[in-house]
Motif scaffolding. Structure first.
Motif, PDB file in Angstrom:
ATOM      1  N   ARG A  21       0.931  -1.186   0.132  1.00 28.27           N
ATOM      2  CA  ARG A  21      -0.025   0.437   0.052  1.00 28.27           C
ATOM      3  C   ARG A  21       0.962   1.291  -0.047  1.00 28.27           C
ATOM      4  O   ARG A  21       0.363   2.478  -0.419  1.00 28.27           O
ATOM      5  N   GLN A  22       2.253   1.172   0.628  1.00 32.23           N
ATOM      6  CA  GLN A  22       2.961   2.368   0.875  1.00 32.23           C
ATOM      7  C   GLN A  22       3.667   2.725  -1.080  1.00 32.23           C
ATOM      8  O   GLN A  22       3.455   3.146  -0.654  1.00 32.23           O
ATOM      9  N   THR A  25       1.164   4.157  -2.533  1.00 33.72           N
ATOM     10  CA  THR A  25       0.467   4.818  -2.989  1.00 33.72           C
ATOM     11  C   THR A  25       1.904   6.817  -3.325  1.00 33.72           C
ATOM     12  O   THR A  25       1.019   7.721  -3.840  1.00 33.72           O
ATOM     13  N   HIS A  75      -8.217   1.239  -1.403  1.00 39.23           N
ATOM     14  CA  HIS A  75      -7.865   2.405  -0.494  1.00 39.23           C
ATOM     15  C   HIS A  75      -7.554   3.381  -1.311  1.00 39.23           C
ATOM     16  O   HIS A  75      -7.053   4.818  -0.847  1.00 39.23           O
ATOM     17  N   LEU A 114      -2.795   9.992   1.644  1.00 39.89           N
ATOM     18  CA  LEU A 114      -1.444   9.533   2.684  1.00 39.89           C
ATOM     19  C   LEU A 114      -0.422   9.114   2.559  1.00 39.89           C
ATOM     20  O   LEU A 114      -1.394   8.145   2.861  1.00 39.89           O
ATOM     21  N   LEU A 115       0.272   9.054   2.681  1.00 41.91           N
ATOM     22  CA  LEU A 115       1.888   8.176   3.334  1.00 41.91           C
ATOM     23  C   LEU A 115       2.075   6.989   4.451  1.00 41.91           C
ATOM     24  O   LEU A 115       2.145   8.571   5.041  1.00 41.91           O
ATOM     25  N   LYS A 116       1.934   6.590   5.037  1.00 38.76           N
ATOM     26  CA  LYS A 116       1.432   6.377   6.557  1.00 38.76           C
ATOM     27  C   LYS A 116       2.409   5.462   6.936  1.00 38.76           C
ATOM     28  O   LYS A 116       2.732   4.132   5.638  1.00 38.76           O
ATOM     29  N   LEU A 117       3.604   5.169   7.614  1.00 35.90           N
ATOM     30  CA  LEU A 117       5.020   4.725   7.308  1.00 35.90           C
ATOM     31  C   LEU A 117       4.874   4.239   8.577  1.00 35.90           C
ATOM     32  O   LEU A 117       4.267   4.679   9.791  1.00 35.90           O
ATOM     33  N   THR A 118       5.422   3.681   9.341  1.00 33.67           N
ATOM     34  CA  THR A 118       5.547   2.543  10.004  1.00 33.67           C
ATOM     35  C   THR A 118       6.556   2.570  10.492  1.00 33.67           C
ATOM     36  O   THR A 118       8.055   2.802   9.941  1.00 33.67           O
TER      37      THR A 118
END
Length: 274
Positions: A21-22, A25, A75, A114-118
């Motif tokens: 997903r990242q 994005t 998404h 939005l790019l969400k990082l872990t």
């Protein structure tokens, strides 16, 4: 806009641990940046050849997106890419300037993804240990002959360094040469860490005065790696004059990213003996 596109490549290839997903994005962000670049070019370019070429390439990337990220499309509701995919047949058939107008309108009326990082995401980095760039002792050699420069560097969070790490040497005349280290030059002392111990060979018949060369490590990337072979051939727009395959050949290096700080090496050539 070019800097935004370059930034998306840094996001995709300079960080390990990214999920599907990242990555999707980031590709979505790249499509938006290229759409802006296309709109700007259409407004400022006097000829149509550049605009047509950019339109073709944009449609190629748009058409590839759902095949690369089919599981992630849920998404991207109301996003830029979803709105364009809904009218893709129309885009393939319209004229370049009409495509530009559609892109402009779609950018204005699409939601932001939005790019969400872990915590699993780590940035790749490299440090050149040797040469240090601080030594006052020049590397002496006879002009016209070859001199070996030892390089010792540490790599952090670099996946498959044997295939993507390159050494760049920039000479006093501004020319830059890229050297491919041998696989045996890499060592793996621990998880997420690698060590590069190699040599590069310098020579230039025109050097007669003391000078400096700059050395740095690069990370080479290819955004189509692992995807192109399974996608087949993309469709062609009716106004395309190109008969070439639209997809780039797999595993071709598209560009490089600076991975380490540059180190300056002082050289002092000696006149050739006669």
């Amino acid at each position: 806009m070019l800097s935004i596109v370059e930034h998306t490549y840094r996001l995709e290839f300079l960080y390990s641990g990214l999920g599907s997903r990242q990555v999707a994005t980031i590709h979505h962000m790249r499509l938006q940046a290229k759409a802006l670049q296309l709109i700007l070019t259409a407004r400022t370019s006097r000829g149509m050849e550049t605009v047509i070429s950019m339109c073709e390439k944009f449609l190629q990337e748009l058409e590839i997106f759902p095949r690369c990220f089919a599981a992630e499309l849920q998404h991207f509701q109301e996003s830029f890419v979803e709105k364009l995919l809904e009218v893709l047949p129309r885009l393939m058939a319209c004229k370049p300037m009409e495509l530009v107008k559609i892109l402009q309108t779609t950018l204005r009326h699409s939601t932001i993804v939005l790019l969400k990082l872990t915590d699993q995401v780590h940035k790749a980095s490299a440090t050149i240990i040797e040469p240090t760039g601080e030594s006052d002792n020049p590397l002496r050699f006879t002009s016209g002959l070859v001199v070996a420069l030892d390089i010792d560097a540490t790599l952090e969070h670099v996946q498959d360094p044997q295939s993507i790490i390159k050494v760049q040497v920039t000479y006093p005349d501004g020319q830059a040469h890229i050297i491919h280290p041998k696989p045996a030059d890499f060592r793996n002392p621990g998880p997420g860490r690698h060590r590069l111990i190699t040599q590069v060979y310098l020579s230039h018949t025109a050097w007669t005065e003391p000078c400096q060369v700059e050395v740095r490590l690069l990370l080479a990337y290819c955004s189509n790696k692992g995807r192109t072979s399974s996608l087949g051939t993309s469709s062609r727009s009716p106004w395309s004059d190109s008969a070439d395959a639209l997809l780039q050949a797999p595993n071709v290096i598209e560009g490089t990213i600076n991975l380490s700080k540059q180190v300056k090496v002082y050289l002092m050539p000696k006149p050739t003996r006669r």
